[in-house]
Design an enzyme around this catalytic site. Sequence first.
Site, short mmCIF file in Angstrom:
data_model
loop_
_atom_site.label_atom_id
_atom_site.label_comp_id
_atom_site.label_asym_id
_atom_site.label_seq_id
_atom_site.Cartn_x
_atom_site.Cartn_y
_atom_site.Cartn_z
CG PHE A 17 -1.67 -1.19 1.45
CD1 PHE A 17 -2.86 -1.46 0.75
CD2 PHE A 17 -1.16 -2.11 2.26
CE1 PHE A 17 -3.56 -2.60 0.79
CE2 PHE A 17 -2.13 -3.21 2.57
CZ PHE A 17 -3.16 -3.34 1.69
CB SER A 54 -4.67 -2.04 -5.99
OG SER A 54 -5.17 -0.85 -5.12
CB ALA A 112 0.22 -1.87 -10.88
CG ASP A 128 -0.16 3.32 5.81
OD1 ASP A 128 -1.10 3.17 6.72
OD2 ASP A 128 0.42 4.44 5.42
CB CYS A 179 -5.27 5.26 8.89
SG CYS A 179 -6.18 4.84 7.19
#
Length: 400
Positions: free
Chosen positions: A233, A256, A284, A304, A344
């Site tokens: 990420f 991604s 990717a 993350d 988060c």
Amino acid sequence: MNATIYLHKGKEESLLRFHPWVFSGAVKRIEGDIREGDLVEVCSSKGDFLGLGHYQIGSIAVRILSFQAREIDRHFWKEKIINAWHCRQSLRIGSGNADSNTMRLIHGEGDGLPGLIVDLYGDTAVLQAHSVGMHRERHTIAELLCETIPPIRNVYYKSETTLPFKADIPDTEREDGYLIGRCETTEPTATENGLRFRIDWLRGQKTGFFIDQRENRSLLEHYANGKDVLNMFCYTGGFSCYALRGGARLVHSVDSSAKAVELVNRNVALNFDEETQKRHQAFAADAFKFLENIKDKYDLIILDPPAFAKHRSALRNALQGYRKINARAFEQIRPGGILFTFSCSQAVNREQFRLAVFSAAAISKRHVRILHQLTQPADHPINIYHPEGEYLKGLVLQVE
Ligand code: SAH
């Protein structure tokens, strides 16, 4: 003030403890004319004054700006902005520091301004409104930012994706763009601890950069020497650049989004010579897929992910997501490896996140030790009466 909101009996408790949100279920009746974004007075069922705030249609009906009766005028906004700036100056982040030009200047509830985010990149402030009330104040706030904060010359407004999409705001007003000035540089960058990152205010996520990981990235740098690192990420590649500077043997960045892969490659090129760039590769790919086939390939893994739970209703699925992805990492990481893992999601608290990671460790049947417990940096302060403000949670774990 055109309207007063009266709460159900007993629902004043949280406001008496300075929690800045009034949930719609607590509202008994509204007296007077009210439009979304208006300032309203909030009173207990007995009519006692509790606070003043912005009215919003949705599960949070009012975001409180003041627990005292006062004018919410230019003077009010100026006072809050100056307080926020003094706090950041005492932290010695950003202005006056050649190594860093980037900071969060206003962090919503943490700065007594629920619904408002202001990030500072050099002489440009990026303003983000999360409520109609703050949207309506955008011009006053932009003017005051330029008037009172010495480095600020330009204010960019970026609220297209953060304003409630059902709100009664004309499309032309929703458009992102400069409210004041214009950044002269064609390729604006954030400088953070001497590393440079290209900022895309127009199309980037959040205000263009994840400032909140600054200290955690610094910590990672200390662990990176000689390691094979996976930054999952990666977005703009913040962790990847710190790992490279820290002397990582190889760094793989995965996201991604093809746009993110482009960004991370650009940022690595911006900071490192060709020899160092050869130690980095970006892919990717979907995180869950990528993590399936990396047995013993990496010594250091960063996870993350985006907020798995945007709302409380998504909590169960989010916890499952955290459990699954961390279990993968535990299963695959080299013996003695280090995992930096984050959440988060505001709706997931520290204990819940830790429990999800604990379950993941148990599934993998590996011995795991907690080395550090991480959070957001001081320019993202947490109002003690608003525990939801502690949104970034992280653990650094050693896997035997
Ligand atoms: N670590 C970054 C911020 C991460 S933001 C930093 O320090 O700046 C989360 C990122 O996860 C986004 O860039 C998003 O494109 C990516 N993402 C979302 N779902 C994903 C998935 N299933 N697999 C891989 N990447 C994903």
